[in-house]
Motif scaffolding. Structure first.
Motif, short mmCIF file in Angstrom:
data_model
loop_
_atom_site.label_atom_id
_atom_site.label_comp_id
_atom_site.label_asym_id
_atom_site.label_seq_id
_atom_site.Cartn_x
_atom_site.Cartn_y
_atom_site.Cartn_z
N SER A 231 0.83 -1.21 0.00
CA SER A 231 0.00 0.00 0.00
C SER A 231 0.86 1.26 0.00
O SER A 231 0.52 2.24 -0.67
N GLU B 58 -5.36 0.04 -2.51
CA GLU B 58 -4.25 0.66 -1.78
C GLU B 58 -4.73 1.41 -0.55
O GLU B 58 -4.08 1.41 0.49
N SER C 270 2.11 1.74 -3.51
CA SER C 270 1.02 2.23 -4.36
C SER C 270 0.71 3.69 -4.07
O SER C 270 0.47 4.49 -4.99
#
Length: 372
Positions: free
Chosen positions: A83, A317, A86
């Protein structure tokens, strides 16, 4: 009963039968909660608490929880790293991260305020102090607990956030320093090679995540059995008569405060902040709510919660960052419990809970709930 929804004149239809509803994960887990709680309460009422078969019935839940914790921790670490990678590619990612932490702190402050407003007058006026003889310590008992000030609690949180031995922290399920390490790793890691393809490290993390996800799916199929066993183990040890009226006041007060948070504060945030329909949003969250009811663990419920977030249209994300971080620092229920426990213990011992102690308890609950 069978429903055949038609869309745009298409001849194809989707059949949803009562059997499909009954076999859904949420209903199965709820059945596990009811069955486990009912059987455990029956055993407790019959004073059957020392038999060997109770340990046997509690064993599946213990084993299932161990498997779940073993698999969820690497999933949390990988999700946080992915995450963060991203988010680095999204505009305004820093703003999103600060807004997320701010939202978590705001909901926790609201939850603690509710607990103080409800808990102090409710428990203070209804719970009577117990006789001194029933709460005095034995002559052979020597307390080793030292008084902790607010500064001690605050410094302890910062010390707990700082990674010292990440492997040891992970082994002890000390999530906060592990999450901090994963966040820093995700910020610093190189995400692309010269040809634009993902780096070897990210490819490895993706493959490990696929393996963990596959194993988690297999373990989650055993959720009804595991939850039933866990609830049974908890219910069989509860003695309602011994708990007494004072404990009933504590539990009902805590439930009222939590209900205000769940059915008033969160729906308002959904409507005002996200423009979402709370009813449909909560309906998509039923599997996670059912799992949390039996597990009492944000971490153990995390795989199911991610599926619910997908149903609600949350971007992957954002979902991974919000849920992984929220399972560690957004402890509204834990903070409420801390406040009610403090007020209740003071009431049964006849200790005056003045305004200064109210404020100190609220601040301490905010600090101590982080990372629990």
């Amino acid at each position: 009963v069978t429903v055949h929804p038609e869309q745009n004149g298409d001849s194809t239809s989707t059949s949803i039968t009562i059997l499909d509803v009954v076999k859904s994960p949420a209903v199965m887990v709820l059945c596990g909660v009811v069955i486990g709680g009912g059987v455990g309460a029956a055993f407790a009422a019959g004073e059957i608490t020392d038999e060997w078969y109770i340990d046997v019935l509690a064993l599946p839940g213990s084993l299932w929880m161990q498997l779940l914790q073993c698999l969820v921790l690497p999933m949390v670490i990988i999700s946080m790293i992915q995450s963060m990678v991203s988010l680095r590619q999204l505009p305004g990612s820093r703003t999103l991260a600060f807004a997320l932490v701010g939202l978590y702190m705001a909901t926790t402050v609201i939850a603690l305020t509710e607990a103080l407003i409800i808990g102090v007058p409710y428990i203070g006026n209804l719970v009577e102090a117990l006789p001194a003889s029933s709460i005095e310590a034995s002559e052979d008992y020597t307390s080793t607990v030292e008084d902790m000030t607010f500064i001690d609690a605050l410094l302890g949180v910062f010390e707990g956030m700082t990674p010292e031995n990440v492997i040891n922290d992970a082994a002890q399920s000390d999530l906060l320093p592990v999450i901090i390490t994963a966040v820093v790793f995700g910020i610093c890691i190189k995400d692309k090679q010269e040809d634009g393809s993902p780096t070897v490290t990210l490819q490895l993390l993706s493959q490990v995540n696929d393996v963990v996800t596959t194993a988690l799916m297999a373990v989650m199929k055993l959720a009804p059995v595991g939850v039933a066993s866990i609830v049974f183990s908890a219910a069989v040890s509860v003695d309602i008569e011994q708990a007494g009226k004072a404990l009933v006041f504590y539990l009902t007060g805590l439930w009222i405060a939590m209900a205000c948070q769940v059915f008033i504060v969160y729906p308002l945030l959904l409507v005002v902040g996200g423009g979402r329909n709370p009813l449909s949003y909560y309906r998509n969250c039923i599997p996670a709510l059912a799992m949390a009811l039996g597990m009492s663990s944000s971490l153990a419920t995390l795989p199911t919660t991610k599926k619910c977030a997908d149903k609600n249209g949350i971007r992957a994300e954002v979902r991974d960052l919000a849920l992984s971080l929220g399972a560690t620092i957004n402890m509204d229920g834990a903070g409420m419990g801390f406040i009610f426990q403090s007020i209740w213990l003071s009431a049964i011992q006849g200790v005056d809970f003045g305004i200064s102690k109210v404020l100190l308890t609220g601040i301490a609950a905010l600090v101590c709930s982080v990372g629990t």
